[in-house]
Each structure stands twice: as structure tokens, then as C-alpha cells.
Design an enzyme around this catalytic site. Structure first.
Site, PDB file in Angstrom:
ATOM      1  N   GLU A 157     167.362 -80.598  18.803  1.00  0.00           N
ATOM      2  CA  GLU A 157     168.794 -80.768  18.562  1.00  0.00           C
ATOM      3  C   GLU A 157     169.119 -81.092  17.108  1.00  0.00           C
ATOM      4  O   GLU A 157     168.435 -81.877  16.452  1.00  0.00           O
ATOM      5  CB  GLU A 157     169.324 -81.902  19.454  1.00  0.00           C
ATOM      6  CG  GLU A 157     170.806 -82.148  19.342  1.00  0.00           C
ATOM      7  CD  GLU A 157     171.315 -83.169  20.341  1.00  0.00           C
ATOM      8  OE1 GLU A 157     172.539 -83.327  20.443  1.00  0.00           O
ATOM      9  OE2 GLU A 157     170.492 -83.814  21.026  1.00  0.00           O
ATOM     10  N   GLU A 258     179.620 -83.767  26.664  1.00  0.00           N
ATOM     11  CA  GLU A 258     179.020 -84.938  26.015  1.00  0.00           C
ATOM     12  C   GLU A 258     180.062 -85.570  25.100  1.00  0.00           C
ATOM     13  O   GLU A 258     179.901 -85.628  23.887  1.00  0.00           O
ATOM     14  CB  GLU A 258     177.762 -84.520  25.235  1.00  0.00           C
ATOM     15  CG  GLU A 258     176.885 -85.708  24.857  1.00  0.00           C
ATOM     16  CD  GLU A 258     175.692 -85.323  23.999  1.00  0.00           C
ATOM     17  OE1 GLU A 258     174.576 -85.698  24.348  1.00  0.00           O
ATOM     18  OE2 GLU A 258     175.900 -84.630  22.973  1.00  0.00           O
TER      19      GLU A 258
END
Length: 281
Positions: A157, A258
Site C-alpha cells: 500500500e 475506509e
């Protein structure tokens, strides 16, 4: 294409480490189910404990099973609770990461999660960056092989520099480069780019351009609007266009919600996503 039509082309999963955070962890799967979701993901849910006991693991698994919610993604030990951003490139934490690999992998397998996210770790002053990168590749290789053993992908990520100033992967290109190195080392091809549209935008990258450039490397997408990291429609991102671009690029994976609810109540933050689109399809 309107927002609903664009969203209808995708499947969603709700991140229970940030949404429904107003509730105890074990109550969040049921709350997600009450809001219409049947899939959820988690950051590492046990704080600094990289190897929790069976009782804690069973309790978490039981909460998901009782709610009828599938776990779709899980972080390896990330140490977010103490301000870190992963452990795998930090020499002093490497052993904890390696001990966590079988624990996280087993939990992912038990609950059907097809993705394990390995946060890279911050730069630390006592280690040379090249040493950290070499250690990261060793540990990511181990993690990719473990993920593969349960049919999962390994995610790498990009974060944003404003919120994670010591984290070295702050461009899509940097994360994709790591993905390519892991795949070259393992030959498995299961390392993928976690394309977080919020972090990309906060870094000043064009999320649409990233989707177009790296569609073949994307293993998971996460979203929040920018700059506030709240639900879509509260900031600057054009999710209608971004969802349509993901569809056009051939992305068929889930999109992780998220974000922090702008009003502080998670159940009230989903008006942008019709209830019929929240359940796994």
C-alpha cells in the site's frame, strides 16, 4: 453514468477498524450487517499483540460468523496503535512480523479473506534505508508465499506523506515497484498494489491516472473523500468518474470503505451507497 449506476458495477467491503469505531470491536460485524453489508475488512485488530491466543481469535471469528459477515481483507501486524505503519522493514520488529505471518494467514483462511495487507514500515534512524528495503523484500517474500498457501493475494500500500511522514511508499510507482520485486522473487504473481484513492489524492497524485497506469497491478481499492477522509460526497473526489474508470480498466475486486463518518455515526454515513448495493453480490 450517475453515481448509483457507477457504484452498481462494483462490490463493496466495509473497513471495521475505522467505520463503526464508536462500538467495541466484537460488536462491529453485527452493526455492519444491520447496515446491509455482508463483507468487511480489518487492520490488524489486536493492537501490539502479534500472536494473540486462541480465545481472542475465536471471539473475533465468532463475531463475524454470528453476523453472517465475511472477512475479505486483513492487515498483518501493523502497530498502528502506537503510531507505526507496519513492521516488516524495521529490523527491531522483523521477528514479530515473521511470527505474525502464520497467525494472520490462519485467521484469513478461517474467515475466507482473500487479501492480506502488509504495511511496509516507517524509516527508522538506526537503520540504513537500503538495509530496510532488503529486509522488506525478504519479509514480503515470506508473506506472499504464506498468502498464496491459502489462496490469498499480498497487498502493498501507498500511504500519504502528510499523515505518515516516515513511510517510504508515498507514490503509486514506489508501491508498484515493490510489488514487481516481490513477484520476481517468488514467481507466484500474487503480490498486488493496494490502490487507496484517498492516500493518492492526499499525495497530490491523480487517482484517475494511477488507475489507468496500473490497472493490471491493482489487487484491492480503498476509498475515502479528500481532504477530510470522510464518506464520498464530502470532499473533492469525483467517485462517479473513478468507479467508471475502474470498471473500464477491468477491475472486478472489492472496494473497501475506509473512511471516518463525517457526522461521527457510521450507520448514518452510507446514504451515498443504496442499501441494495451494500451486500456482497
Amino acid at each position: 453514468m450517475n453515481d448509483v449506476t457507477a457504484a452498481a458495477q462494483h462490490r463493496f467491503t466495509v473497513n471495521l477498524s475505522i467505520l463503526f469505531g464508536e462500538l467495541p470491536l466484537l460488536e462491529r460485524p453485527a452493526a455492519a450487517a444491520a447496515a446491509g453489508f455482508t463483507a468487511a475488512e480489518l487492520w490488524w485488530p489486536f493492537g501490539e499483540d502479534h500472536a494473540p491466543g486462541n480465545a481472542e481469535l475465536d471471539a473475533l471469528a465468532g463475531a463475524f460468523e454470528a453476523a453472517g459477515v465475511q472477512l475479505t481483507g486483513l492487515n498483518f501486524v501493523d502497530d498502528l496503535t502506537r503510531g507505526a505503519r507496519g513492521t516488516l522493514s524495521v529490523p527491531a520488529e522483523s521477528e514479530r512480523f515473521r511470527e505474525n505471518i502464520p497467525v494472520a494467514t490462519a485467521l484469513a483462511e478461517r474467515l475466507g479473506a482473500g487479501a492480506l495487507n502488509a504495511l511496509y514500515g516507517n524509516r527508522v534512524p538506526e537503520a540504513d534505508p537500503a538495509e530496510q528495503d532488503a529486509l522488506a523484500l525478504e519479509n514480503l517474500t515470506l508473506a506472499a508465499r504464506a498468502a498464496h498457501s491459502v489462496g490469498a493475494v499480498l497487498l502493498v500500500e501507498t500511504l500519504n506523506k502528510a499523515e505518515s511522514p516516515d513511510y517510504p511508499l508515498v507514490t503509486a510507482a514506489a508501491a508498484v515497484d515493490v510489488v514487481d520485486k516481490v513477484n520476481a522473487a517468488t514467481g507466484l504473481g500474487n503480490a498486488k498494489f493496494l490502490c487507496d484513492l484517498y492516500h493518492l489524492a492526499r499525495n497530490g497524485e491523480d487517482p484517475a491516472a494511477v488507475i489507468d497506469a496500473y490497472a493490471d497491478r491493482i489487487g484491492h481499492v480503498q476509498i475515502a473523500d479528500t481532504p477530510g477522509r470522510n464518506e464520498p460526497g464530502t470532499g473533492e473526489l469525483d467517485f462517479e468518474d473513478l468507479f467508471a474508470r475502474l470498471t473500464a480498466a477491468g477491475y472486478r475486486g472489492r472496494i473497501g470503505l475506509e473512511y471516518r463518518p463525517a457526522g461521527g455515526v457510521s450507520a448514518e454515513s452510507f446514504d451515498w451507497l443504496p442499501r441494495e448495493l451494500r451486500a456482497a453480490r
